[in-house]
Design an enzyme around this catalytic site. Structure first.
Site, PDB file in Angstrom:
ATOM      1  N   PRO A   2       0.740  -1.277   0.016  1.00 11.27           N
ATOM      2  CA  PRO A   2      -0.108   0.047   0.145  1.00 11.27           C
ATOM      3  C   PRO A   2       0.885   1.185  -0.042  1.00 11.27           C
ATOM      4  O   PRO A   2       1.241   1.742   1.056  1.00 11.27           O
ATOM      5  CB  PRO A   2      -0.713   0.136   1.265  1.00 11.27           C
ATOM      6  CG  PRO A   2      -0.151  -1.260   1.985  1.00 11.27           C
ATOM      7  CD  PRO A   2       0.959  -1.727   1.327  1.00 11.27           C
ATOM      8  N   GLU A   3       0.989   1.952  -1.229  1.00 12.70           N
ATOM      9  CA  GLU A   3       1.124   3.166  -1.278  1.00 12.70           C
ATOM     10  C   GLU A   3      -0.149   3.887  -1.530  1.00 12.70           C
ATOM     11  O   GLU A   3      -1.183   3.085  -1.758  1.00 12.70           O
ATOM     12  CB  GLU A   3       2.362   3.590  -2.382  1.00 12.70           C
ATOM     13  CG  GLU A   3       3.775   3.134  -1.648  1.00 12.70           C
ATOM     14  CD  GLU A   3       4.763   4.242  -1.880  1.00 12.70           C
ATOM     15  OE1 GLU A   3       4.415   5.439  -2.071  1.00 12.70           O
ATOM     16  OE2 GLU A   3       6.011   3.938  -2.315  1.00 12.70           O
TER      17      GLU A   3
END
Length: 270
Positions: A2-3
């Site tokens: 998760p960016e």
DNA sequence: AGTTTAACCTGGGTGC
DNA sequence: TGCACCCAGGTTAAAC
């Protein structure tokens, strides 16, 4: 995973299944996340209708009429839509079953993620002091220039600081600095307005492109393991230490800044 | 106040 | 095969 683009992709993937749906049951199999999952979470959600799934920075807000679940995917979290009887995997810590029968399954091996409850999430301590969204108009060259005057922190640290702007993780910080030709160690206070204008634009472009590519995996996301593999081919520097710079051919340098891998071109970035 | 460092965790890869 | 070590997309709280 998760960016910011992954979090936004997740939001878009789960929202159609959630909005205006009633929560039937919340199962917390392992409450030991970054902070303990509050005991009240299940009781607050069960029997209530999800009004919206929103994103602020890398937080997902599952909004109900009288409060919100605040969800973060940490370094290794994922949230999948389950529509069949696929078996539980290791690290499936939380499951939200909807009245439709569809379930949201939260998996997080490293347990850096969080699930919290807040009656007033917009003023929650985790969200209250965050900087602007990178894709918002108020995030721009003049904003960065003004905020950076007198600052002696390296530019890479500056743009990864959530007080400056949210959602710029390690990968995209490396990419945006390369695109702008700014050396990651250059002090934030020693960068011109013009360069900040180009940096803000590069951050917007990089994140927008990644969100678009994440979008191409949306259909997969529902049925698959939720691991998008979109970025490898489009990254200019991240993961390419020692390989030739796409601009000048010089080997890219790889160093560590604040315990994070930093890749840059010593010739193109000043 | 600004900046850096340590810490929260598991798992995969590497080298001995 | 085993073990020690390093690394990973994030963020906070404590320490300089």
């Amino acid at each position: 995973m998760p960016e910011l683009p992954e979090v936004e992709t997740t939001r878009r993937g789960i929202a159609p299944f959630c909005e205006q749906e009633t929560v039937r049951r919340v199962t917390v199999r392992n409450p030991a996340l970054r902070w303990p999952v509050p005991a009240e979470l299940a009781a607050r959600m069960e029997g209530r209708v999800i009004r919206a799934v929103e994103r602020r920075a890398k937080y997902l807000l599952i909004r109900f009429d009288d409060g919100s679940a605040i969800v973060h995917l940490g370094m290794s979290g994922s949230l999948r839509v389950i529509t069949d009887d696929s078996p539980l995997m290791t690290h499936d810590h939380i499951e939200v079953e909807l009245a439709s029968g569809t379930r949201l399954r939260f998996n997080d091996p490293r347990r850096f993620g969080c699930w919290l409850w807040s009656e007033d999430p917009d003023h929650h301590a985790l969200l209250a002091s965050l900087g602007p969204e990178p894709l918002a108009p108020e995030f721009n060259g003049p904003y960065l220039y003004r905020l950076s005057r007198g600052r002696k922190t390296p530019i890479k640290s500056f743009i990864m600081d959530n007080h400056t702007v949210v959602g710029v993780g390690n990968i995209y910080a490396n990419e945006a600095l390369f695109k702008t030709g700014i050396h990651p160690k250059r002090l934030a206070g020693r960068i011109s307005l013009d360069r900040y204008h180009r940096l803000a634009e590069a951050i917007k472009e990089t994140l927008s492109a990644a969100i678009l590519m994440g979008g191409t995996t949306l259909r997969d996301f529902v049925n698959s393991d939720g691991k998008p593999g979109y970025f490898a081919q489009s990254l200019l520097v991240y993961g390419r230490g020692g390989e030739p710079c796409r601009e000048c051919g010089e080997p890219l340098r790889e160093i560590r800044m604040n315990q994070r891998t930093t890749v840059y071109c010593g010739r193109c970035q000043r």
